[in-house]
Scaffold this motif. Structure first.
Motif, PDB file in Angstrom:
ATOM      1  N   SER A 157       0.811  -1.226   0.000  1.00 10.44           N
ATOM      2  CA  SER A 157       0.000   0.000   0.000  1.00 10.44           C
ATOM      3  C   SER A 157       0.843   1.275   0.000  1.00 10.44           C
ATOM      4  CB  SER A 157      -0.945  -0.005   1.199  1.00 10.44           C
ATOM      5  OG  SER A 157      -0.185  -0.037   2.393  1.00 10.44           O
ATOM      6  N   LEU A 158       1.694   1.363  -0.972  1.00 17.18           N
ATOM      7  CA  LEU A 158       2.481   2.581  -1.210  1.00 17.18           C
ATOM      8  C   LEU A 158       2.184   2.901  -2.672  1.00 17.18           C
ATOM      9  CD1 LEU A 158       4.743   4.560  -0.412  1.00 17.18           C
ATOM     10  CD2 LEU A 158       6.392   2.795  -0.944  1.00 17.18           C
ATOM     11  N   PHE A 159       1.503   4.032  -2.919  1.00 14.43           N
ATOM     12  CA  PHE A 159       0.890   4.235  -4.233  1.00 14.43           C
ATOM     13  C   PHE A 159       1.394   5.474  -4.956  1.00 14.43           C
ATOM     14  CE2 PHE A 159      -2.378   2.223  -1.511  1.00 14.43           C
ATOM     15  CZ  PHE A 159      -2.676   1.096  -2.249  1.00 14.43           C
ATOM     16  N   ASP A 160       1.497   5.380  -6.284  1.00 12.59           N
ATOM     17  CA  ASP A 160       1.584   6.554  -7.156  1.00 12.59           C
ATOM     18  C   ASP A 160       0.182   6.819  -7.702  1.00 12.59           C
ATOM     19  OD1 ASP A 160       4.294   6.732  -6.830  1.00 12.59           O
ATOM     20  OD2 ASP A 160       4.827   6.204  -8.897  1.00 12.59           O
ATOM     21  N   GLU A 161      -0.079   8.087  -8.057  1.00 11.53           N
ATOM     22  CA  GLU A 161      -1.339   8.427  -8.726  1.00 11.53           C
ATOM     23  C   GLU A 161      -1.022   9.020 -10.085  1.00 11.53           C
ATOM     24  OE1 GLU A 161      -4.810   9.148  -5.445  1.00 11.53           O
ATOM     25  OE2 GLU A 161      -4.293  10.805  -6.799  1.00 11.53           O
ATOM     26  N   VAL A 162      -1.666   8.478 -11.097  1.00 13.25           N
ATOM     27  CA  VAL A 162      -1.417   8.908 -12.474  1.00 13.25           C
ATOM     28  C   VAL A 162      -2.724   9.413 -13.064  1.00 13.25           C
ATOM     29  CG1 VAL A 162      -0.686   8.138 -14.769  1.00 13.25           C
ATOM     30  CG2 VAL A 162       0.513   7.300 -12.732  1.00 13.25           C
ATOM     31  N   THR A 163      -2.697  10.669 -13.573  1.00  7.43           N
ATOM     32  CA  THR A 163      -3.884  11.267 -14.181  1.00  7.43           C
ATOM     33  C   THR A 163      -3.616  11.504 -15.662  1.00  7.43           C
ATOM     34  OG1 THR A 163      -4.483  12.312 -12.105  1.00  7.43           O
ATOM     35  CG2 THR A 163      -5.461  13.258 -14.083  1.00  7.43           C
ATOM     36  N   VAL A 164      -4.562  11.149 -16.507  1.00  3.52           N
ATOM     37  CA  VAL A 164      -4.408  11.377 -17.947  1.00  3.52           C
ATOM     38  C   VAL A 164      -5.564  12.230 -18.455  1.00  3.52           C
ATOM     39  CG1 VAL A 164      -3.137   9.224 -18.299  1.00  3.52           C
ATOM     40  CG2 VAL A 164      -5.625   9.227 -18.603  1.00  3.52           C
ATOM     41  N   ALA A 165      -5.250  13.089 -19.435  1.00  8.48           N
ATOM     42  CA  ALA A 165      -6.265  13.969 -20.022  1.00  8.48           C
ATOM     43  C   ALA A 165      -5.957  14.122 -21.509  1.00  8.48           C
ATOM     44  CB  ALA A 165      -6.233  15.331 -19.333  1.00  8.48           C
ATOM     45  N   PRO A 166      -6.971  14.371 -22.341  1.00 10.13           N
ATOM     46  CA  PRO A 166      -6.715  14.558 -23.770  1.00 10.13           C
ATOM     47  C   PRO A 166      -5.861  15.810 -23.994  1.00 10.13           C
ATOM     48  CG  PRO A 166      -9.081  14.403 -23.312  1.00 10.13           C
ATOM     49  CD  PRO A 166      -8.390  14.523 -21.996  1.00 10.13           C
ATOM     50  N   ALA A 167      -4.989  15.773 -25.007  1.00 10.41           N
ATOM     51  CA  ALA A 167      -4.108  16.909 -25.311  1.00 10.41           C
ATOM     52  C   ALA A 167      -3.737  16.851 -26.785  1.00 10.41           C
ATOM     53  CB  ALA A 167      -2.853  16.841 -24.454  1.00 10.41           C
ATOM     54  N   ALA A 168      -3.212  17.976 -27.297  1.00  7.33           N
ATOM     55  CA  ALA A 168      -2.822  18.022 -28.712  1.00  7.33           C
ATOM     56  C   ALA A 168      -1.659  17.060 -28.966  1.00  7.33           C
ATOM     57  CB  ALA A 168      -2.434  19.447 -29.090  1.00  7.33           C
ATOM     58  N   ALA A 169      -0.734  16.986 -28.005  1.00  5.32           N
ATOM     59  CA  ALA A 169       0.437  16.105 -28.145  1.00  5.32           C
ATOM     60  C   ALA A 169       0.706  15.449 -26.797  1.00  5.32           C
ATOM     61  CB  ALA A 169       1.650  16.929 -28.575  1.00  5.32           C
ATOM     62  N   ASP A 170       1.426  14.317 -26.800  1.00  7.15           N
ATOM     63  CA  ASP A 170       1.766  13.631 -25.546  1.00  7.15           C
ATOM     64  C   ASP A 170       2.708  14.490 -24.708  1.00  7.15           C
ATOM     65  OD1 ASP A 170       0.319  11.471 -26.411  1.00  7.15           O
ATOM     66  OD2 ASP A 170       2.057  10.190 -26.835  1.00  7.15           O
ATOM     67  N   SER A 171       2.470  14.477 -23.379  1.00  2.37           N
ATOM     68  CA  SER A 171       3.396  15.161 -22.470  1.00  2.37           C
ATOM     69  C   SER A 171       3.312  14.466 -21.118  1.00  2.37           C
ATOM     70  CB  SER A 171       3.005  16.631 -22.303  1.00  2.37           C
ATOM     71  OG  SER A 171       1.762  16.717 -21.634  1.00  2.37           O
ATOM     72  N   LEU A 224      14.262  12.937 -10.514  1.00  2.00           N
ATOM     73  CA  LEU A 224      15.024  11.829 -11.113  1.00  2.00           C
ATOM     74  C   LEU A 224      14.275  11.156 -12.268  1.00  2.00           C
ATOM     75  CD1 LEU A 224      16.185  10.132  -7.793  1.00  2.00           C
ATOM     76  CD2 LEU A 224      17.658  11.298  -9.429  1.00  2.00           C
ATOM     77  N   VAL A 225      13.016  11.562 -12.488  1.00  2.00           N
ATOM     78  CA  VAL A 225      12.195  10.886 -13.499  1.00  2.00           C
ATOM     79  C   VAL A 225      12.238  11.678 -14.803  1.00  2.00           C
ATOM     80  CG1 VAL A 225       9.873  10.039 -14.043  1.00  2.00           C
ATOM     81  CG2 VAL A 225      10.664  10.047 -11.674  1.00  2.00           C
ATOM     82  N   PRO A 226      12.551  11.026 -15.936  1.00  2.00           N
ATOM     83  CA  PRO A 226      12.587  11.775 -17.194  1.00  2.00           C
ATOM     84  C   PRO A 226      11.190  12.292 -17.570  1.00  2.00           C
ATOM     85  CG  PRO A 226      12.790   9.400 -17.608  1.00  2.00           C
ATOM     86  CD  PRO A 226      12.858   9.596 -16.115  1.00  2.00           C
ATOM     87  N   GLU A 227      11.153  13.557 -18.065  1.00  2.00           N
ATOM     88  CA  GLU A 227       9.870  14.122 -18.488  1.00  2.00           C
ATOM     89  C   GLU A 227       9.843  14.224 -20.020  1.00  2.00           C
ATOM     90  OE1 GLU A 227       7.914  16.521 -14.896  1.00  2.00           O
ATOM     91  OE2 GLU A 227       9.523  17.654 -15.838  1.00  2.00           O
ATOM     92  N   ASP A 228      10.422  13.204 -20.666  1.00  2.00           N
ATOM     93  CA  ASP A 228      10.406  13.179 -22.133  1.00  2.00           C
ATOM     94  C   ASP A 228       9.896  11.809 -22.593  1.00  2.00           C
ATOM     95  OD1 ASP A 228      12.452  11.383 -21.722  1.00  2.00           O
ATOM     96  OD2 ASP A 228      14.046  12.780 -22.265  1.00  2.00           O
ATOM     97  N   GLY A 229      10.151  11.499 -23.856  1.00  2.00           N
ATOM     98  CA  GLY A 229       9.631  10.256 -24.441  1.00  2.00           C
ATOM     99  C   GLY A 229      10.163   8.987 -23.787  1.00  2.00           C
ATOM    100  N   ASP A 230      11.260   9.094 -22.991  1.00  2.00           N
ATOM    101  CA  ASP A 230      11.798   7.918 -22.291  1.00  2.00           C
ATOM    102  C   ASP A 230      10.954   7.536 -21.081  1.00  2.00           C
ATOM    103  OD1 ASP A 230      13.893   7.633 -23.974  1.00  2.00           O
ATOM    104  OD2 ASP A 230      15.333   8.736 -22.728  1.00  2.00           O
ATOM    105  N   ASN A 231      10.124   8.453 -20.623  1.00  2.00           N
ATOM    106  CA  ASN A 231       9.287   8.165 -19.458  1.00  2.00           C
ATOM    107  C   ASN A 231       8.441   6.915 -19.730  1.00  2.00           C
ATOM    108  OD1 ASN A 231       6.653   8.434 -17.881  1.00  2.00           O
ATOM    109  ND2 ASN A 231       8.008   9.897 -16.873  1.00  2.00           N
ATOM    110  N   LEU A 232       8.466   5.975 -18.795  1.00  2.00           N
ATOM    111  CA  LEU A 232       7.790   4.687 -19.031  1.00  2.00           C
ATOM    112  C   LEU A 232       6.283   4.858 -19.231  1.00  2.00           C
ATOM    113  CD1 LEU A 232       9.507   2.102 -16.626  1.00  2.00           C
ATOM    114  CD2 LEU A 232       9.891   2.458 -19.057  1.00  2.00           C
ATOM    115  N   ALA A 233       5.682   5.840 -18.577  1.00  2.00           N
ATOM    116  CA  ALA A 233       4.244   6.057 -18.753  1.00  2.00           C
ATOM    117  C   ALA A 233       3.954   6.510 -20.188  1.00  2.00           C
ATOM    118  CB  ALA A 233       3.737   7.085 -17.749  1.00  2.00           C
ATOM    119  N   LEU A 234       4.814   7.371 -20.737  1.00  2.00           N
ATOM    120  CA  LEU A 234       4.614   7.817 -22.123  1.00  2.00           C
ATOM    121  C   LEU A 234       4.873   6.674 -23.096  1.00  2.00           C
ATOM    122  CD1 LEU A 234       5.921  11.442 -22.702  1.00  2.00           C
ATOM    123  CD2 LEU A 234       3.605  10.616 -22.278  1.00  2.00           C
ATOM    124  N   ARG A 235       5.857   5.818 -22.767  1.00  2.00           N
ATOM    125  CA  ARG A 235       6.084   4.652 -23.631  1.00  2.00           C
ATOM    126  C   ARG A 235       4.852   3.762 -23.631  1.00  2.00           C
ATOM    127  NH1 ARG A 235      11.842   2.561 -21.846  1.00  2.00           N
ATOM    128  NH2 ARG A 235      11.029   0.607 -22.651  1.00  2.00           N
TER     129      ARG A 235
END
Ligand code: C5P
Length: 306
Positions: A37-51, A61-72
């Motif tokens: 019970s140690l959680f991350d929260e991930v929110t997604v919303a429609p957008a013109a491009a992925d971010s 320490l987390v990449p905020e580009d295309g290498d980010n696992l959530a974006l992959r």
């Protein structure tokens, strides 16, 4: 739909037995994943491009580009369901980054579940787990949750037979991080230095399965094992003190989590866990000690805005 929020748990490995290095660069393994019970929260919303935008524990320490696992994960899902819009992903982190608790994989799992809902794509949990395995070895488990046996490189899952027991854990966050590939390489190096060592296929621990079936923390504590612990301790020697302090304070079991450097400890009860956590923090052998319970469910939708 204007946004979907998914809550996703960290994992610990109650068993992690690593086989020989495979030609594809991964190790065959047998593991028992356990969602806590140690959680991350991930929110997604429609957008013109992925971010992607990351806040919270270790966000820098987390990449905020295309290498980010959530974006992959978003790209893998888009390919599977063809021709959808861009997605803005926001990740609020509690799971330590590069801590051996599969935080990045958890975010990828959460993104798959959330975007499946956002787009009304209708993929089943089984289909989402198969897509997750393309993103990382631990992603499928973060979709599934609970306690599960992992084979292959960790992505082939079978729910573990277990009593309906809740276990009480203490999670000791380290002051630092260990990249998973470095720890696997150190294991290979240590094994290469052992003359006459036979590479045997990893097998599931009968002792661990008995402990889970009985729901017994004393048996469970004695059955915990991790082949990555020795290499993690070589790379991060301070963890020996962390493990020793937990054992001295009465933990039923003490182990490095996955490739580390997070360590976890098994307690008898919520009160025992709280005492252990303050003993660890008081001894100055970790950055923070958190209490958690397990098993908990995998990635779950917690909010939808229309
Ligand atoms: O699959 P994932 O991206 O999470 O794995 C990260 C790295 O960990 C791999 O590139 C590999 O070096 C190592 N690994 C491994 N054997 C596994 C899982 C991961 O060697 N079963």
């Amino acid at each position: 739909m204007t946004s979907v929020t998914v809550r996703v748990p960290a994992k610990i490995n109650l068993q992690l037995t690593v086989g020989p290095l495979r030609p594809d660069g991964y190790h065959g393994l047998v593991t028992v994943f356990h969602a806590v019970s140690l959680f991350d929260e991930v929110t997604v919303a429609p957008a013109a491009a992925d971010s992607v935008r990351v806040t919270g524990e270790g966000a820098d320490l987390v990449p905020e580009d295309g290498d980010n696992l959530a974006l992959r994960a978003v790209r893998v899902l888009r390919k599977a369901v063809a021709g959808r819009d861009g997605v803005a992903v926001t990740i609020d982190k509690r799971i330590p980054v590069a801590g051996g608790m599969a935080g990045g994989s958890a975010d990828a799992a959460a993104a798959l579940v959330a975007v499946n809902e956002l787009w009304g794509a209708g993929l089943s949990p089984r289909e989402l787990r198969a897509l997750g395995a393309e993103v990382g070895s631990d992603v499928a488990f973060a979709v599934l949750g609970g306690t599960a046996i992992g084979e292959g490189r960790g992505e082939q899952l079978t729910p573990a037979p277990a009593a309906p027991a809740t276990f009480h854990w203490v999670i000791a966050l380290a002051d630092g991080h260990l990249p998973t590939p470095t720890v696997f390489r150190e294991l290979d190096k240590q094994r290469a230095d052992q003359p006459g060592r036979q590479d045997t296929e990893p097998a599931l621990s009968a002792e661990l399965m008995d402990a889970l079936t009985a729901g017994d923390p004393v048996k469970l504590g004695a059955a915990l094992s991790n082949d990555l612990q020795d290499p993690a301790l070589t790379l991060f020697p301070e963890l020996r003190k962390t493990l020793a302090a937990g054992r001295e304070a009465g933990a039923r079991g003490a182990l490095v989590s996955g490739s580390g450097p997070t360590c976890f400890f098994l307690a008898d009860s919520a009160e025992h866990a709280a005492k252990l956590a303050s003993a660890l923090e008081g001894a100055g052998v970790c950055r923070r000690a958190l209490t958690a319970t397990g098993p908990v469910a995998g990635a779950t939708v917690v909010a939808k805005l229309h």
